[in-house]
Design a protein around this motif. Sequence first.
Motif, short mmCIF file in Angstrom:
data_model
loop_
_atom_site.label_atom_id
_atom_site.label_comp_id
_atom_site.label_asym_id
_atom_site.label_seq_id
_atom_site.Cartn_x
_atom_site.Cartn_y
_atom_site.Cartn_z
N GLU A 30 5.57 8.72 -6.22
CA GLU A 30 4.68 9.35 -7.19
C GLU A 30 4.51 10.83 -6.89
N GLY A 31 4.65 11.64 -7.90
CA GLY A 31 4.44 13.07 -7.73
C GLY A 31 5.54 13.79 -6.98
N LEU A 32 6.70 13.13 -6.83
CA LEU A 32 7.81 13.76 -6.10
C LEU A 32 8.19 15.09 -6.78
N PRO A 33 8.24 16.18 -6.03
CA PRO A 33 8.65 17.45 -6.62
C PRO A 33 10.05 17.33 -7.25
N ASN A 141 1.68 10.86 15.25
CA ASN A 141 0.44 10.95 14.47
C ASN A 141 0.32 12.33 13.84
N GLY A 142 1.41 12.76 13.25
CA GLY A 142 1.42 14.06 12.61
C GLY A 142 2.20 14.00 11.31
N SER A 143 2.30 15.12 10.66
CA SER A 143 3.04 15.14 9.39
C SER A 143 3.74 16.48 9.21
N VAL A 144 4.68 16.48 8.28
CA VAL A 144 5.40 17.70 7.97
C VAL A 144 5.60 17.72 6.46
N GLU A 145 5.55 18.91 5.87
CA GLU A 145 5.77 18.99 4.43
C GLU A 145 7.13 19.59 4.17
N ILE A 146 7.94 18.86 3.40
CA ILE A 146 9.28 19.37 3.09
C ILE A 146 9.42 19.51 1.58
N LYS A 147 9.45 20.73 1.15
CA LYS A 147 9.58 21.07 -0.28
C LYS A 147 8.58 20.31 -1.14
N GLY A 148 7.36 20.14 -0.65
CA GLY A 148 6.31 19.49 -1.44
C GLY A 148 6.17 18.00 -1.20
N LEU A 149 7.06 17.41 -0.40
CA LEU A 149 6.91 15.99 -0.01
C LEU A 149 6.40 15.94 1.42
N LYS A 150 5.27 15.26 1.60
CA LYS A 150 4.75 15.16 2.95
C LYS A 150 5.27 13.89 3.63
N VAL A 151 5.82 14.03 4.81
CA VAL A 151 6.26 12.88 5.59
C VAL A 151 5.32 12.75 6.78
#
Length: 267
Positions: A30-33, A141-151
Amino acid sequence: MFASAGGLGLYARFLEPHWIRYARRSLPIEGLPTELDGSLLVQMSDLHVGPEVDSDYLIGALKTVKSFEPHIVVFTGDFITYRSDSVLNELSRVLRFWPRGRIATLAVLGNHDYGRAWNEPKVAAEVARRASDAGIQVLRNGSVEIKGLKVVGMDDLWGRQFDPASALAVGGKNGARIVLCHNPDGVDRPGWDGYSGWVLSGHTHGGQCKPPFLTPPRLPVRNKRYSSGEIDLYDGRRLYINSGLGHLMKVRFNVRPEVTLFRLSRA
Ligand SMILES: [Fe+2]
């Protein structure tokens, strides 16, 4: 009859453990760039570099994944089966062949990365350091945002470092997201409030041996629904359990090792 039983034994011991299934699936988010629509995300899991798994077999799989030129490569834990520090050196050798995603190369740790009895945080730190040296971003326990998708990447449950609330809190709750979580039992723990979407897992190896139409007899999870493949959690989350590339004991029957090729799409 003995001949066919012997044949099955040979198959389970020598053929199926190295007969990789490259599973192609779509991953609607949902909301994938728009920019990521149609991108290829490859999931690998459970290499178990160490005394039980042939490193050259693993390196062959890594080279094949590289040939797909994926946009995103994710690894869902258990780089190693720890016995001694020589396993870490072997890991570094295998990591030299690790396929990089064109956009991102990410991983989480599994229980075996925490050493013996999942209780050696120093081993986990060393695995993470070596993976990071090889260009893999390890999410604990972290995240990264890649071109608007957060992993979002959860640290390991049996390693006693699992903290979904902290991992999900970083950077807010809005926007397109997916979660990497080694042990599928983690989805039944508290701390997921407000998350809907995919959770990519590994850990079970699909049970390694599975009688047709039945649940595998040896599944290292509390919830025996969490064997392999796609599972609807009926709360807005969907789980995908990759059957892994490596093994603990070298035997597989009716659960081939797996690399998953996900094509991202807008849900
Ligand atoms: Fe594993």
